[in-house]
Motif scaffolding. Sequence first.
Motif, PDB file in Angstrom:
ATOM      1  N   PRO A 168       0.827  -1.207   0.000  1.00 36.85           N
ATOM      2  CA  PRO A 168       0.000   0.000   0.000  1.00 36.85           C
ATOM      3  C   PRO A 168       0.864   1.262   0.000  1.00 36.85           C
ATOM      4  CG  PRO A 168      -0.785  -1.558   1.637  1.00 36.85           C
ATOM      5  CD  PRO A 168       0.540  -2.068   1.142  1.00 36.85           C
ATOM      6  N   ALA A 169       0.523   2.202  -0.839  1.00 36.32           N
ATOM      7  CA  ALA A 169       1.241   3.487  -0.888  1.00 36.32           C
ATOM      8  C   ALA A 169       0.796   4.347   0.302  1.00 36.32           C
ATOM      9  CB  ALA A 169       0.935   4.194  -2.191  1.00 36.32           C
ATOM     10  N   PRO A 170       1.716   5.129   0.849  1.00 33.58           N
ATOM     11  CA  PRO A 170       1.399   5.930   2.036  1.00 33.58           C
ATOM     12  C   PRO A 170       0.823   7.315   1.705  1.00 33.58           C
ATOM     13  CG  PRO A 170       3.719   6.095   1.581  1.00 33.58           C
ATOM     14  CD  PRO A 170       3.135   5.175   0.539  1.00 33.58           C
ATOM     15  N   GLY A 171      -0.246   7.390   0.956  1.00 34.10           N
ATOM     16  CA  GLY A 171      -0.840   8.691   0.658  1.00 34.10           C
ATOM     17  C   GLY A 171      -1.014   8.925  -0.829  1.00 34.10           C
ATOM     18  N   ARG A 172      -1.013  10.196  -1.218  1.00 33.41           N
ATOM     19  CA  ARG A 172      -1.230  10.567  -2.621  1.00 33.41           C
ATOM     20  C   ARG A 172      -0.062  10.129  -3.494  1.00 33.41           C
ATOM     21  NH1 ARG A 172      -4.929  14.907  -3.795  1.00 33.41           N
ATOM     22  NH2 ARG A 172      -6.134  15.326  -1.932  1.00 33.41           N
ATOM     23  N   LEU A 173      -0.369   9.801  -4.748  1.00 33.46           N
ATOM     24  CA  LEU A 173       0.645   9.388  -5.709  1.00 33.46           C
ATOM     25  C   LEU A 173       0.489  10.166  -7.001  1.00 33.46           C
ATOM     26  CD1 LEU A 173       0.403   5.514  -5.448  1.00 33.46           C
ATOM     27  CD2 LEU A 173       2.208   6.956  -4.555  1.00 33.46           C
ATOM     28  N   ALA A 174       1.601  10.457  -7.628  1.00 31.01           N
ATOM     29  CA  ALA A 174       1.561  11.074  -8.956  1.00 31.01           C
ATOM     30  C   ALA A 174       1.368   9.971  -9.987  1.00 31.01           C
ATOM     31  CB  ALA A 174       2.866  11.818  -9.217  1.00 31.01           C
ATOM     32  N   LEU A 175       0.588  10.261 -11.011  1.00 32.17           N
ATOM     33  CA  LEU A 175       0.427   9.344 -12.132  1.00 32.17           C
ATOM     34  C   LEU A 175       1.358   9.842 -13.221  1.00 32.17           C
ATOM     35  CD1 LEU A 175      -1.051   6.947 -13.358  1.00 32.17           C
ATOM     36  CD2 LEU A 175      -2.822   8.529 -14.128  1.00 32.17           C
ATOM     37  N   ARG A 176       2.383   9.038 -13.525  1.00 29.31           N
ATOM     38  CA  ARG A 176       3.411   9.438 -14.490  1.00 29.31           C
ATOM     39  C   ARG A 176       3.426   8.454 -15.640  1.00 29.31           C
ATOM     40  NH1 ARG A 176       7.288  10.479  -9.634  1.00 29.31           N
ATOM     41  NH2 ARG A 176       6.677  12.620  -9.153  1.00 29.31           N
ATOM     42  N   PHE A 206       1.745   4.732 -11.611  1.00 27.17           N
ATOM     43  CA  PHE A 206       1.804   5.586 -10.443  1.00 27.17           C
ATOM     44  C   PHE A 206       3.256   5.632  -9.993  1.00 27.17           C
ATOM     45  CE2 PHE A 206      -2.705   4.486 -10.168  1.00 27.17           C
ATOM     46  CZ  PHE A 206      -3.241   5.738  -9.919  1.00 27.17           C
ATOM     47  N   ALA A 207       3.659   6.746  -9.374  1.00 32.37           N
ATOM     48  CA  ALA A 207       5.027   6.864  -8.850  1.00 32.37           C
ATOM     49  C   ALA A 207       5.292   5.708  -7.895  1.00 32.37           C
ATOM     50  CB  ALA A 207       5.188   8.198  -8.129  1.00 32.37           C
ATOM     51  N   GLY A 208       6.447   5.057  -8.056  1.00 32.69           N
ATOM     52  CA  GLY A 208       6.815   3.938  -7.188  1.00 32.69           C
ATOM     53  C   GLY A 208       6.333   2.585  -7.672  1.00 32.69           C
TER      54      GLY A 208
END
Length: 87
Positions: A47-55, A59-61
Motif C-alpha cells: 500500500p502506498a502511504p498517501g497521494r501518488l503522482a500518475l506518471r 503511479f510513482a513507485g
Amino acid sequence: MTTTQVGSEARVQRDEPHTRVISVNVGEIRAVEWRGEIVHTGIWKHPAPGRLALRGVNFAGDDQADRTVHGGRRHSSPPAGRVPTCA
C-alpha cells in the motif's frame, strides 16, 4: 440500490454517495530466481502511504516487468482528465 423506471428507461441510483479508493498498491521490479533462472517481476506490491503522482502509464513507485501483458498504454489508467483524485 434503487431502480426507477423513467419511460422506457430504467435508472439505477446507488445508495452510497461516493466510491472511495481504499488502497493503491505499488511495487518496483525485482530480480528473483525461479526454476533455476533469474527473472524480473513486479508482483510484490504494498500500500502506498498517501497521494501518488500518475506518471506516464504508472503511479510513482510502481512498475511492471513485462509490459506485453501488464501495464503499458493498452493496459493502463483512464485518459488524461478522467483520472479520479485519490487521497
